[in-house]
Design an enzyme around this catalytic site. Sequence first.
Site, PDB file in Angstrom:
ATOM      1  N   TYR A   1       0.769  -1.246   0.000  1.00 36.57           N
ATOM      2  CA  TYR A   1       0.000   0.000   0.000  1.00 36.57           C
ATOM      3  C   TYR A   1       0.800   1.297   0.000  1.00 36.57           C
ATOM      4  O   TYR A   1       0.231   2.352  -0.225  1.00 36.57           O
ATOM      5  CB  TYR A   1      -0.995  -0.015   1.169  1.00 36.57           C
TER       6      TYR A   1
ATOM      7  N   PHE B   1     -10.528  -4.265  10.592  1.00 39.56           N
ATOM      8  CA  PHE B   1     -11.559  -4.062   9.566  1.00 39.56           C
ATOM      9  C   PHE B   1     -11.023  -4.409   8.194  1.00 39.56           C
ATOM     10  O   PHE B   1      -9.858  -4.756   8.059  1.00 39.56           O
ATOM     11  CB  PHE B   1     -12.062  -2.608   9.601  1.00 39.56           C
TER      12      PHE B   1
HETATM   13  C1  LIG Z   1      -2.570  -7.744  -3.328  1.00 36.19           C
HETATM   14  C2  LIG Z   1      -3.499  -7.881  -4.511  1.00 36.19           C
HETATM   15  C3  LIG Z   1      -4.834  -7.260  -4.128  1.00 36.19           C
HETATM   16  C4  LIG Z   1      -2.879  -7.178  -5.740  1.00 36.19           C
HETATM   17  O1  LIG Z   1      -3.782  -7.091  -6.822  1.00 36.19           O
HETATM   18  P1  LIG Z   1      -3.339  -6.856  -8.363  1.00 36.19           P
HETATM   19  O2  LIG Z   1      -4.569  -6.532  -9.107  1.00 36.19           O
HETATM   20  O3  LIG Z   1      -2.540  -8.005  -8.793  1.00 36.19           O
HETATM   21  O4  LIG Z   1      -2.422  -5.568  -8.302  1.00 36.19           O
HETATM   22  P2  LIG Z   1      -2.131  -4.573  -9.528  1.00 36.19           P
HETATM   23  O5  LIG Z   1      -1.937  -5.353 -10.770  1.00 36.19           O
HETATM   24  O6  LIG Z   1      -3.156  -3.488  -9.579  1.00 36.19           O
HETATM   25  O7  LIG Z   1      -0.787  -3.978  -9.038  1.00 36.19           O
HETATM   26  C5  LIG Z   1      -0.687  -2.688  -8.445  1.00 36.19           C
HETATM   27  C6  LIG Z   1       0.708  -2.493  -7.958  1.00 36.19           C
HETATM   28  O8  LIG Z   1       0.904  -3.227  -6.742  1.00 36.19           O
HETATM   29  C7  LIG Z   1       2.001  -4.130  -6.878  1.00 36.19           C
HETATM   30  N1  LIG Z   1       1.637  -5.311  -6.088  1.00 36.19           N
HETATM   31  C8  LIG Z   1       0.541  -6.051  -6.272  1.00 36.19           C
HETATM   32  N2  LIG Z   1       0.499  -7.020  -5.348  1.00 36.19           N
HETATM   33  C9  LIG Z   1       1.574  -6.894  -4.565  1.00 36.19           C
HETATM   34  C10 LIG Z   1       2.077  -7.614  -3.450  1.00 36.19           C
HETATM   35  N3  LIG Z   1       1.437  -8.658  -2.948  1.00 36.19           N
HETATM   36  N4  LIG Z   1       3.228  -7.194  -2.907  1.00 36.19           N
HETATM   37  C11 LIG Z   1       3.874  -6.128  -3.428  1.00 36.19           C
HETATM   38  N5  LIG Z   1       3.443  -5.422  -4.469  1.00 36.19           N
HETATM   39  C12 LIG Z   1       2.302  -5.793  -5.050  1.00 36.19           C
HETATM   40  C13 LIG Z   1       2.149  -4.353  -8.339  1.00 36.19           C
HETATM   41  O9  LIG Z   1       3.470  -4.733  -8.656  1.00 36.19           O
HETATM   42  C14 LIG Z   1       1.771  -3.006  -8.917  1.00 36.19           C
HETATM   43  O10 LIG Z   1       2.847  -2.091  -8.793  1.00 36.19           O
HETATM   44  P3  LIG Z   1       3.003  -0.842  -9.764  1.00 36.19           P
HETATM   45  O11 LIG Z   1       1.626  -0.343 -10.073  1.00 36.19           O
HETATM   46  O12 LIG Z   1       3.815   0.103  -8.964  1.00 36.19           O
HETATM   47  O13 LIG Z   1       3.670  -1.407 -10.969  1.00 36.19           O
HETATM   48  C15 LIG Z   1      -3.703  -9.360  -4.876  1.00 36.19           C
HETATM   49  O14 LIG Z   1      -2.456  -9.925  -5.050  1.00 36.19           O
HETATM   50  C16 LIG Z   1      -4.480 -10.191  -3.857  1.00 36.19           C
HETATM   51  O15 LIG Z   1      -5.688 -10.319  -3.980  1.00 36.19           O
HETATM   52  N6  LIG Z   1      -3.864 -10.798  -2.823  1.00 36.19           N
HETATM   53  C17 LIG Z   1      -4.548 -11.628  -1.826  1.00 36.19           C
HETATM   54  C18 LIG Z   1      -5.455 -10.855  -0.913  1.00 36.19           C
HETATM   55  C19 LIG Z   1      -4.723  -9.737  -0.235  1.00 36.19           C
HETATM   56  O16 LIG Z   1      -3.605  -9.878   0.194  1.00 36.19           O
HETATM   57  N7  LIG Z   1      -5.409  -8.586  -0.138  1.00 36.19           N
HETATM   58  C20 LIG Z   1      -4.895  -7.441   0.508  1.00 36.19           C
HETATM   59  C21 LIG Z   1      -5.738  -7.258   1.728  1.00 36.19           C
HETATM   60  S1  LIG Z   1      -5.192  -5.976   2.685  1.00 36.19           S
END
Ligand SMILES: CC(C)(COP(=O)(O)OP(=O)(O)OC[C@H]1O[C@@H](n2cnc3c(N)ncnc32)[C@H](O)[C@@H]1OP(=O)(O)O)[C@@H](O)C(=O)NCCC(=O)NCCS
Length: 439
Positions: free
Chosen positions: A150, A439
């Site tokens: 984030y 949350f």
């Molecule tokens: C984390 C999650 C939501 C990312 O979704 P995503 O659609 O693949 O992300 P995006 O393609 O929009 O990527 C956005 C940016 O975040 C980065 N990013 C995405 N997941 C990441 C992770 N787990 N760790 C580090 N960076 C991450 C990407 O590299 C990208 O970077 P950039 O825009 O600077 O190039 C997804 O991996 C997920 O659902 N994880 C499991 C549930 C979870 O952990 N949710 C978070 C709850 S707080």
Amino acid sequence: MSNEAFDDRYELREFAPGTDDKGAPNAETEAWMQAVGLGFHETHPGEEAAGRMVEHFVEDGNTWLGAYVRRPAPGSVDETWPAGTFAWFRKPLSWGDGSSIDTQAISAVTVRPTERRRGILRRMMTHALERGVAEGYAVASLTASEGTIYRRFGFGSAIRERAVSVRRDRALPFLAPTSGVVSVVTPEWLAGGPGRAVFDRFDARTPGSMVRNAGTWPVALGLRTQDGEKAKDVRAAVHRPDGSDEVDGYVTWRVKENRDGDTVLEVVDLVYATDEAYLSLWEFLLSVDLNDVVKYNRSRLDDPIVAALGDNRAYDVDHEEDHVWLRVLDVEAVLASRPYAVDGSLTLAVTDALGFASGTYRLDVQEARGSVTKVADDVDVAGSDIQLDVADLGALLLGSVSPTTLASAGLVRAVDPAAPALLRTMLTPPRTPHGITYF
Ligand SMILES: CC(C)(COP(=O)(O)OP(=O)(O)OC[C@H]1O[C@@H](n2cnc3c(N)ncnc32)[C@H](O)[C@@H]1OP(=O)(O)O)[C@@H](O)C(=O)NCCC(=O)NCCS
């Protein structure tokens, strides 16, 4: 992925959760909940529990966002479930002096593994923050499943938490006497009013506390399990000051055997409106027989229990990590909202890759209240005392993370080291921040 390619592949839809005429989640709500359950590896609740969950989501004022695959593979859940989920709702954050600020609380962020890294999270986040600004929020908040997701969106880790264990055999007696009376009650009695009344007092006096989700209460008070089923193993006790009928603290707990054969008393919820209640309830937990260790997963940094214990080595930190992350959307509004410990003036140059908070701001604090003026739309390094990214401004807000520490980490920059030191003193919170809301 370009915007066009994204829009060709996905449709972003915003809606409010709801139930059908039988009280069960409606089809759109049900599909979205299934997608979140998949993302977080949760068991799907039974119909009754799912209906109750939706009532709580409605009570909290949830807005839900789904990213739907336009051309799903035949038979895949994408035909009805969103590939990306995201939620937000209003959640006040306490400054600890009786005042608070509304945050745009973000939750339920998931992206289906098959659709990862195609920009779904980025699109949902920018959409939501733009909506947050339009809805008048000065700050957004979330709790994260991973520490690296984030910051790129301007969130900073503002408060940390510890999972701790206290071994009974070395803990008592405390070094200072406790006061008041502890009584065992039923979770039902606690849920009848006293529990939430204590939380309201805790919330008002504790920097970093946040109002809880409606769905948290039955679990915290020991009535239900996380799955929404009836809880059968949770006990409760309350504290009252000497000579008073008013409850000023409560604890709920369960006892379990762990892998090493130790009997462990696990705190479910511990809420205190006074320091005396906190200390006495700990003393009570440590005096419960047939248990070896008390485990508490929501301890604050600088927990007074360490100083109170007969042997401070009875206390072990099992784990420490980030808890609440804050994202400033409106620098002027958020800095004018919090109390300050000392007067002073500083100019802050704030960078923000998403643009919401970029600019140079003058903060003037007089008689503990701040007024803020935007002195430049751009990031005026030469004309500022401190330069920092919006994520680090979010990290500093509660006064739990020090500007001098962030300067040592290379994240807060200042020519004169007196500037971060002054900011640290100005931001000193009325009490140690403590967040016990999830949350
Ligand atoms: C984390 C999650 C939501 C990312 O979704 P995503 O659609 O693949 O992300 P995006 O393609 O929009 O990527 C956005 C940016 O975040 C980065 N990013 C995405 N997941 C990441 C992770 N787990 N760790 C580090 N960076 C991450 C990407 O590299 C990208 O970077 P950039 O825009 O600077 O190039 C997804 O991996 C997920 O659902 N994880 C499991 C549930 C979870 O952990 N949710 C978070 C709850 S707080």
